[in-house]
Design a protein around this motif. Sequence first.
Motif, PDB file in Angstrom:
ATOM      1  N   LYS A   1     -10.197  33.670  35.427  1.00 19.52           N
ATOM      2  CA  LYS A   1      -9.602  33.409  36.726  1.00 19.52           C
ATOM      3  C   LYS A   1      -8.244  32.741  36.537  1.00 19.52           C
ATOM      4  N   LYS A   2      -7.238  33.261  37.251  1.00 19.86           N
ATOM      5  CA  LYS A   2      -5.869  32.793  37.065  1.00 19.86           C
ATOM      6  C   LYS A   2      -5.611  31.431  37.695  1.00 19.86           C
TER       7      LYS A   2
ATOM      8  N   GLN B   1     -11.523  33.658  45.099  1.00 26.52           N
ATOM      9  CA  GLN B   1     -12.097  34.502  44.053  1.00 26.52           C
ATOM     10  C   GLN B   1     -11.406  34.294  42.715  1.00 26.52           C
ATOM     11  N   ASP B   2     -10.128  33.945  42.759  1.00 19.81           N
ATOM     12  CA  ASP B   2      -9.341  33.775  41.534  1.00 19.81           C
ATOM     13  C   ASP B   2      -9.379  32.349  41.002  1.00 19.81           C
ATOM     14  N   GLY B   3     -10.211  31.500  41.616  1.00 23.83           N
ATOM     15  CA  GLY B   3     -10.416  30.163  41.081  1.00 23.83           C
ATOM     16  C   GLY B   3      -9.530  29.077  41.637  1.00 23.83           C
TER      17      GLY B   3
ATOM     18  N   TYR C   1     -17.927  31.559  45.417  1.00 26.49           N
ATOM     19  CA  TYR C   1     -16.941  31.629  44.342  1.00 26.49           C
ATOM     20  C   TYR C   1     -16.837  30.349  43.530  1.00 26.49           C
TER      21      TYR C   1
END
Length: 336
Positions: free
Chosen positions: A4-5, A30-32, A56
């Motif tokens: 995750k970015k 969702q990407d953290g 998430y």
Amino acid sequence: MSQKKGIGKTALITGASSGIGQELAKLFAQDGYNLVLVARSVETLHRLSEVFEMNYGTEEVLVIEKDLSEEDAARDVYEQVKAKGITVDVLVNDAGVSTYGKFATETDWETEKSLIHLNVLTTTLLTKLYLKDMVARNEGKILNLASLVSITPFPLQAVYAATKSYVWNLTQSLVNELKDTNVTVTALMPNATDTDFFNKAGASDTLVTEMLDDPAMVAKDGYDALMAGKPKVVPGGIKNKAFEVMAYTMPQEMLASQMRKFNTPKQQVKEEAKSSGLAIGIGLAAVALTGIALAALYRNASWSDKLQAQYQYGKAKYKAGKAYDQVKHAVSEVLA
């Protein structure tokens, strides 16, 4: 599973309670990313916070209830976030509203003043405050919600279109100013999208509401462009890309007439279409095909090919202009 970015980073999203803003918040979660969600619908934001944490594993979500059309709202949000010791790595200026009707006789100034404050003043001040911090760190990203109508006239929503033109111009100017830094600013330019926007503006029965894009698609294209540091993105397929080309190349009088048609009640359009015959449709189809062809060419063209395309466009525009003259009177009668 890909890394995750956004782990350890924070995204602040205005207008996060619905529509494109909510879809963008989901993508960040969702990407953290940790989140700062700003909107008037605080109950909705708290529900979103719970969903993101459950689905998430979002570690931190700060919910700020704020009417961003109010005086000093942007500075208040900035100070609240700063007081929490939160560093904003990504700013998303999504919140925006419109009003519907003829500017001279049908729309209300107090509503328009509030619209301008939200769409222009709040967006500008939030951008200025966070951009200064980002430049000091030499790191950060900003996504500004413009619109395809930021590059077209939009009769019956004239003030909204004017504010989006401002957002578009501001964003592209900042792109240039920031070119020697690691900070990027991206303009998201969606076509009409399936949100509560038209209903809130009082334009839920207009023709454009029959051709709405998916907000999840718009958000995903915007998110990807933001992460790639692109200066702008027109979400969707070739249709929307062609629309952008037409906005730059179609005669402005004709473009304004077509945009007026999109913003006209559906029943009125149907009745007028019966009396106007096929001429308008044929003329617009010819221009649309020219736009689609140009958009397809521009996607993968070399610099020299683009110059050649501009020359070909000049000839096509001349021919389209002649066709336009033939239907100009009919269009004026239908859309006046």
